[in-house]
Design an enzyme around this catalytic site. Structure first.
Site, mmCIF file in Angstrom:
data_model
loop_
_atom_site.group_PDB
_atom_site.id
_atom_site.type_symbol
_atom_site.label_atom_id
_atom_site.label_comp_id
_atom_site.label_asym_id
_atom_site.label_seq_id
_atom_site.Cartn_x
_atom_site.Cartn_y
_atom_site.Cartn_z
ATOM 1 C CB SER A 191 2.772 -1.800 -5.807
ATOM 2 O OG SER A 191 1.572 -1.341 -5.234
ATOM 3 N NE ARG A 192 3.678 -5.156 -11.791
ATOM 4 C CZ ARG A 192 2.372 -5.464 -11.890
ATOM 5 N NH1 ARG A 192 1.467 -4.514 -12.006
ATOM 6 N NH2 ARG A 192 1.985 -6.729 -11.848
ATOM 7 C CG LEU A 235 -1.861 -1.252 1.257
ATOM 8 C CD1 LEU A 235 -2.753 -1.209 2.501
ATOM 9 C CD2 LEU A 235 -2.728 -1.368 0.008
ATOM 10 N N GLY A 266 -1.339 6.313 -3.102
ATOM 11 C CA GLY A 266 -2.455 6.156 -4.043
ATOM 12 C C GLY A 266 -3.591 5.383 -3.385
ATOM 13 C CG HIS A 267 -3.021 1.255 -2.466
ATOM 14 N ND1 HIS A 267 -1.666 1.025 -2.551
ATOM 15 C CD2 HIS A 267 -3.585 0.481 -3.425
ATOM 16 C CE1 HIS A 267 -1.429 0.153 -3.508
ATOM 17 N NE2 HIS A 267 -2.570 -0.195 -4.065
ATOM 18 C CE LYS A 288 0.300 4.023 -12.014
ATOM 19 N NZ LYS A 288 0.162 2.656 -12.359
HETATM 20 P P1 AMP Z 1 -3.310 -2.285 -6.948
HETATM 21 O O1 AMP Z 1 -2.970 -2.619 -5.533
HETATM 22 O O2 AMP Z 1 -2.139 -1.834 -7.743
HETATM 23 O O3 AMP Z 1 -4.144 -3.348 -7.602
HETATM 24 O O4 AMP Z 1 -4.250 -1.002 -6.883
HETATM 25 C C1 AMP Z 1 -5.419 -0.968 -6.106
HETATM 26 C C2 AMP Z 1 -6.207 0.265 -6.451
HETATM 27 O O5 AMP Z 1 -5.425 1.421 -6.181
HETATM 28 C C3 AMP Z 1 -6.589 0.329 -7.938
HETATM 29 O O6 AMP Z 1 -7.917 0.809 -8.061
HETATM 30 C C4 AMP Z 1 -5.591 1.293 -8.489
HETATM 31 O O7 AMP Z 1 -6.038 1.975 -9.651
HETATM 32 C C5 AMP Z 1 -5.431 2.252 -7.332
HETATM 33 N N1 AMP Z 1 -4.153 2.988 -7.441
HETATM 34 C C6 AMP Z 1 -2.919 2.477 -7.668
HETATM 35 N N2 AMP Z 1 -2.005 3.459 -7.769
HETATM 36 C C7 AMP Z 1 -2.667 4.626 -7.605
HETATM 37 C C8 AMP Z 1 -2.295 6.004 -7.615
HETATM 38 N N3 AMP Z 1 -1.042 6.379 -7.806
HETATM 39 N N4 AMP Z 1 -3.260 6.933 -7.418
HETATM 40 C C9 AMP Z 1 -4.557 6.567 -7.226
HETATM 41 N N5 AMP Z 1 -4.974 5.282 -7.200
HETATM 42 C C10 AMP Z 1 -4.065 4.323 -7.390
#
Ligand code: AMP
Length: 283
Positions: free
Chosen positions: A186-187, A33, A36-37, A149
C-alpha cells in the site's frame, strides 16, 4: 457482504455462525487493498465457509512521526474490491470502539519485536500483536491469512499464537509482486516514478543473493556485502538493514543453512520499504 463496525456485533454474529460449524477464514488488513491482499482473500475463500476481512488503520502500530494521518484510506474502492471477491463480512471498526477509555493492556512478544523493523519503529510490533490478538478474539477465526511480505510480523504472530495457545491456524501466503519484481505494498503509492524505479533494487538484491546461494555461497557476510554493493550503486536508496536470519528465532545466521530468511529494509526519499526471501537448504 455485510459491513460491521461494532466489535460486539461482529463477535455475536460470528459466534453463532461458528456454533453452526461454519469455518471462518480471516484476513486482517489496513485497507488500500491490492493484489497482495487479494491473494489472501482468495485463499481464504477457497478454504472456509465464511470469510471476514478487517479494515483498520491501527493507530497503536504507528510511531509519532509515522504516516498514520496520510496512510491511504480508499474505502469505497476497498469495499467494491471485497464485494467482487464475495467476502462475507467486512469489519470496519472505529479506533474509539477498539481502544476504549482507559485501555491499558498490550501484547509484547519479547526479543523478536525489538530487532530489524522493531529497532526503527519502537512500539510497532507491540501495536501489531495487540490489535491482532483483539481481532482474533472478536473474529475467532479457524484460519488467519498473513503475507510473507511482512516476514517479521508473521514470525511474531506465529510465536504469539503458539505462546498464548490462541486457537487459530496461521497460513503464510507468498509475496505478490509487480511484473518488474517490486513487492506490492500500500505504501508504494507514496513513490514517484523515479523512486519506483529505484525501488527495483530491493528485488534485484534479493535475486543476487538467491543466485549466489544457488551457486554455492554460504557465508552470510559476503552475500550481504554483495547486496549492499549493488544497492549502494543507487545513491537515492539508503539501506536500513540487510540480514540473513533463522526463520523462527530471527537470530543472525553466519552461514546460510536450514530455514533461512534474507530481509532488507531501505528508505527511498521519505518512504520506507521492506522485502525478503524465505529459503531452505538441507543441513
Ligand atoms: P496491510 O494491509 O499492509 O497491513 O497487510 C495486510 C496483510 O496483507 C498482511 O498479512 C500483509 O503481510 C499482507 N500483504 C501485504 N502486501 C502483500 C503482498 N505483496 N503479497 C502478499 N501479502 C501481502
Amino acid at each position: 457482504m455485510q459491513i460491521i463496525s461494532k466489535p460486539e456485533k461482529l463477535f455475536k454474529i460470528l459466534k453463532i455462525l461458528k456454533l453452526k460449524s461454519k469455518t471462518i477464514g480471516f484476513v486482517p488488513t489496513m485497507g488500500a487493498l491490492h493484489e497482495g491482499h487479494l491473494s489472501l482473500i482468495r485463499q481464504a475463500k477457497k478454504e472456509n465457509k465464511i470469510v471476514v476481512v478487517s479494515i483498520f488503520v491501527n493507530p497503536k502500530q504507528f510511531g509519532p512521526k509515522e504516516d498514520l494521518k496520510s496512510y491511504p484510506r480508499p474505502l469505497s474502492k476497498d469495499l467494491a474490491f471485497c464485494r467482487k471477491e464475495k467476502v462475507d463480512f467486512i469489519f470496519l471498526p472505529k479506533a474509539k470502539d477498539i481502544y476504549g477509555k482507559n485501555f491499558s493492556t498490550y501484547i509484547q512478544v519479547e526479543g523478536l519485536s525489538s530487532v530489524l523493523c522493531g529497532k526503527a519503529r519502537p512500539g510497532h510490533f507491540r501495536g501489531v500483536a495487540t490489535i491482532v490478538t483483539k481481532l482474533f478474539n472478536l473474529v475467532h477465526p479457524d484460519i488467519a491469512y498473513l503475507g510473507m511480505k511482512d516476514a517479521q510480523q508473521l514470525i511474531i504472530i506465529k510465536r504469539m499464537v503458539k505462546d498464548l495457545n490462541i486457537p487459530v491456524k496461521i497460513k503464510a501466503m507468498p509475496t505478490v509482486r509487480e511484473a518488474d519484481g517490486l513487492a506490492i505494498s500500500s505504501r508504494n503509492m507514496y513513490l514517484n516514478k523515479s523512486e519506483k524505479l529505484d525501488a527495483l533494487v530491493l528485488s534485484r538484491a534479493l535475486n543476487l543473493a538467491k543466485l549466489m546461494i544457488k551457486n554455492g555461497a554460504r557465508d552470510s557476510l559476503s552475500i550481504v556485502n554483495r547486496m549492499k554493493e549493488l544497492i549502494k550503486q543507487n545513491k537515492s536508496v539508503r539501506i536500513e538493514y540487510i540480514e540473513i536470519l533463522d526463520t523462527e528465532t530471527l537470530r543472525p545466521l553466519n552461514r546460510v543453512i536450514g530455514n533461512y530468511l534474507i530481509v532488507l529494509a531501505v528508505r527511498i526519499g521519505t518512504t520506507r520499504l521492506i522485502d525478503n526471501f524465505w529459503g531452505k537448504l538441507s543441513r
